[in-house]
Design a protein around this motif. Structure first.
Motif: not given
Lengths: 324, 324, 324, 324
Positions: C266, B310-311, C151, B319, C262, B314
């Motif tokens: 994504i 996820k990081d 995400t 994000i 956000d 992002k």
């Protein structure tokens, strides 16, 4: 090598005023032993040297000169065991046989083709068009296996687990795909000059192509839902009569209110349909009956109007001008 | 309901100075009858009420109080038929058994866990990490089935057809995927505090997940290459001894220089591995051994570092700020 | 037609004491514009008439006579839009280019093959062995897309739905299969006579074969988890600056504590990787880079020892005697 | 949280004698901008607190108070470039829009539901039954992509390679499966009390489920047949007008009698349908339109008569007695 040199395909060996005598063999005759009549026909494109092979006729199954060699299949001898505990399907099974014709007589009134070799390939193609669509019947067998999988999931107490529900959806999606492509082929049927109807060839082949594949995946999922016991459970004699019978019934119980006898019965049905006596019909015969998978792919290729599709693409991409 | 109320899982029923007595059952013990020792262990997460179930110990297979219930499987009685014509695999088969322990003694020196319930789930997880990776062995069985499929394609005279070649490639791709994910799990092994090595858990589960699916597809393609005869051929007695033996050998010949005996033998091996005696090991046991498919999916979910992924996303989408 | 008649492949057009001059084109040079050097090499089996095509050499990317034609790809102009709202990946993109060589000089010290046409096919094969294994890098890109999918599932408030969790497991299983087959190929590497190491050819091709297929399925699942908004959301200008900006931010909110900015970011990353600027690299380039899918299948066929596998099957079926 | 608290779904905000005023938003309105009328309807099961959300009515697309937010999609700005060289599809594209209703009036004569919340879920279900079956239209789009793939295979001179022929068969099999399951759903339609006809719900969901998956595989195969050039070819300006135009036309020629302009055009169409402007409609919209994949799986589960199937299995396995 020519067909006429092989002397294994069925052919006319003698002609009389009243009819013809045929000789040769037919392999893979599903269900022939529980039929009343057989209709023999050529299964290949024939040339003018193959006139004797261009024979179509109806023969009573007990005609003189016919020998049936009953095919040996998985778990066939189980049906004859005393008790029939492990038979799986209590009522039904099928059979394959090889049929050897040794100077078998076909009278004129039952002869439908006699030497017209130039129609052999058309005949084969029409036959497979009907026959491949008829494999929609496997979706009925699929219904049984789906029902068995849902039953064992219930007995195992897991029918509400999300992955179990999803697997049942997948089985149904695959099974209904077989069904839908089959009936769609009929919906698009057309009449021939003679007034008979023939279903759509392209969709019949699409239907059969799914039959050759989705049945195996349905079978795999059924085994998944069955749990490992489908491969390890005791024989019916041990379970029902032996000295360990009481222990086995205790240890093999599933969900609270389900008795272990029923659990074992439904597992034997799943075994029967995926590994045993009826697996040959549900899997192997689905693969090869009415022509092996590649035969359908060849026919799909022939039946698709690829030039029309190319034209669509050429118009939209601007390669050729669209008509106003 | 608690495990300790069920009285079916293996548990300690008596403790003495010299060891413990255990009672209960173990289902699905692959190959236990041709082993020297059994190591029993818990297979579930345990609570403090389950201390008696937290037992790991080694037991000789012929210890007093053990009863084996030999599992009944597809085509098991064929091996005992005279002539062994239809056995398929001339040398090998496996077996599943249910094991019932009735006050079986385990001496102290063979006890490795005794009441430490809090380590039960870690033990199960480590065991499955080793065990699921070990399913790479099925790629060896797959080699045999691929070889059988290639042999029958040759015997049928079609080994150079492009669709046959492509199907053999597909079988190999699937089989090598099982192999490669297995050895990759070992490559990424790490040492535990004790100095033992343990393979990668995530990849072990990916390997096993492929084993539960690709084996069935390899089996399906093997049946495809076999042709319909795999489901319809005569019994060995009819073929070798019966009055129709000569006819059958004539009609069942494949390619010119191949004798029909060999053709039938290789077909029986394919039947054996996809519908018969060894199909249980190659298919069903591949599905459920070391945990059914969903167990691997749960473990894959646990072992993937989803927050790290996820990081990544992002950062790249803006994000969160990337570090300089 | 012979290669040497085509005059489109790169070839030597002049030889001097100091080196050679080459002419021709190289299509599909991924990342060449951000490289320092190019190494040119033949990509086909060559015959003795093709000596001038048997040239391997290193060339600085800004050498005289080279022209780069920057490939035009999906959404390329978006990166140049003011605001960069819709760019998806804030930092990275790749490029493909066609390179045209018009009498480009390669000095002797940078020439590694010069006319040894008989080694051309071995060179190509070794190159693809390394190169196809290197496609393991796509599992890193896959990590990003899996992270993006996880995400958006979180932002949409559905990350705990069982089908969402299962789809993330499937993405990971596919992605780790690419990874594992790649590293397994290295694990089985062997040293050449020169002391260099080369990875396993068969497994490298299995790895690349997965890359050509699983990336697309990972992309499809990412779009599934994204929800329909990935195909319908407003432009960044409408969303951030326009008169409807406030309304859009209100209506496009996902889960309670997630701001809609956000969520949109994504989604743009998922669009970027499955339909846009980086989809060419993650999908199309995965398909064709280091050889199109069929090239791997041909190589898998060559590298599998099918005769050994046939022998396994012949021994077990009793066709040939096993050694004692 | 209740729907009525969210204030984002469309709802009645004022009632007059002549009609109602509605407020809220509708996301993902495919093709709304080139329509004459919109019919708004609830999309969820409603409770008695949601009466204001139970509104169905027809609204002219240019009614006062409506704002359209044109969705931003892959390659949208290409259509506006001078020359339109790279547009791919010369004539058509679609659009998605978000629609915001700010006190939009619906006169009584165009209101079809007004507060009857208890029929909301039935309405949604019937709507999706019709709508999911209508996705058979994607097989028409598939025809174009198959045609494009066949055309580029011809231009590349490989249309007779066996793996190319097989891939075209696969594309057609997948495409015809969408088509056949769609028309089968209509074939099994039934009449409602009012005399209208409604198609089969189960098969409509099976059809749509295939649409969510097979389109992506068809797209992948189209890119496979396209070759790497689909991801690396030069811009139309470079190709047609730039200083390198002549070189590019020479180097990008395919088969002898095919000019490179046509080759580039058909490749741009494939790009357009798999990565670009129309990929959103052929892929993403196929996935999410008329409900995302899981919605169909839920509905398949509901529509299958699983108890009937369980009974089949229980009868055949001997768990329950068959009727005589």
């Amino acid at each position: 090598m020519y067909i006429y040199e092989l002397l294994i395909y069925l052919r006319i060996v003698k002609r009389t005023e009243d009819g013809v005598y045929v000789k040769g063999a037919k392999a893979h005759q599903t269900g022939c032993i529980n039929s009343h009549w057989m209709v023999v026909m050529p299964t290949l494109r024939l040339s003018d040297k193959d006139k004797d092979y261009a024979i179509v006729g109806a023969i009573p199954v007990d005609a003189e000169g016919i020998t049936y060699i009953y095919g040996r299949q998985s778990c066939d001898t189980r049906s004859m065991e005393p008790g029939e505990y492990d038979v799986g399907n209590k009522y039904f099974a099928g059979q394959e046989a090889m049929v050897i014709f040794d100077d078998v007589f076909i009278p004129n009134k039952y002869i439908f083709m006699n030497g017209e070799y130039e129609f052999a390939s058309m005949l084969v193609e029409r036959f497979t068009t009907y026959h491949r669509r008829s494999y929609v019947c496997k979706s009925g067998v699929g219904d049984v296996l789906i029902g068995a999988a849902a039953t064992i999931a219930e007995y195992n107490g897991v029918e509400e687990a999300s992955h179990i529900k999803d697997k049942l959806v997948e089985m149904n999606k695959l099974n209904e795909t077989i069904y839908a492509t089959g009936i769609a082929s009929s919906l698009q049927g057309s009449s021939t000059k003679s007034g008979n109807f023939i279903n759509d060839d392209l969709l019949a082949n699409v239907c059969k192509q799914h039959v050759t594949k989705e049945t195996y995946e349905i079978g795999r999922i059924a085994q998944d839902l069955a749990g490992g016991l489908v491969g390890s459970m005791p024989s019916g004699i041990d379970f029902n009569e032996g000295t360990m019978s009481e222990d086995l019934k205790k240890y093999l119980k599933g969900k609270k209110d389900i008795n272990s006898e029923d659990r074992v019965k439904i597992l034997r049905l799943i075994e029967n349909m995926t590994l045993g006596r009826n697996a040959v019909a549900y899997l192997t015969e689905s693969l090869h009956g009415a022509g092996s998978p590649q035969a359908q792919r060849v026919q799909i290729r022939r039946r698709v109007d690829i030039e029309e599709k190319k034209d669509f693409a050429k118009k939209l991409s601007g390669i050729i001008e669209r008509e106003k």
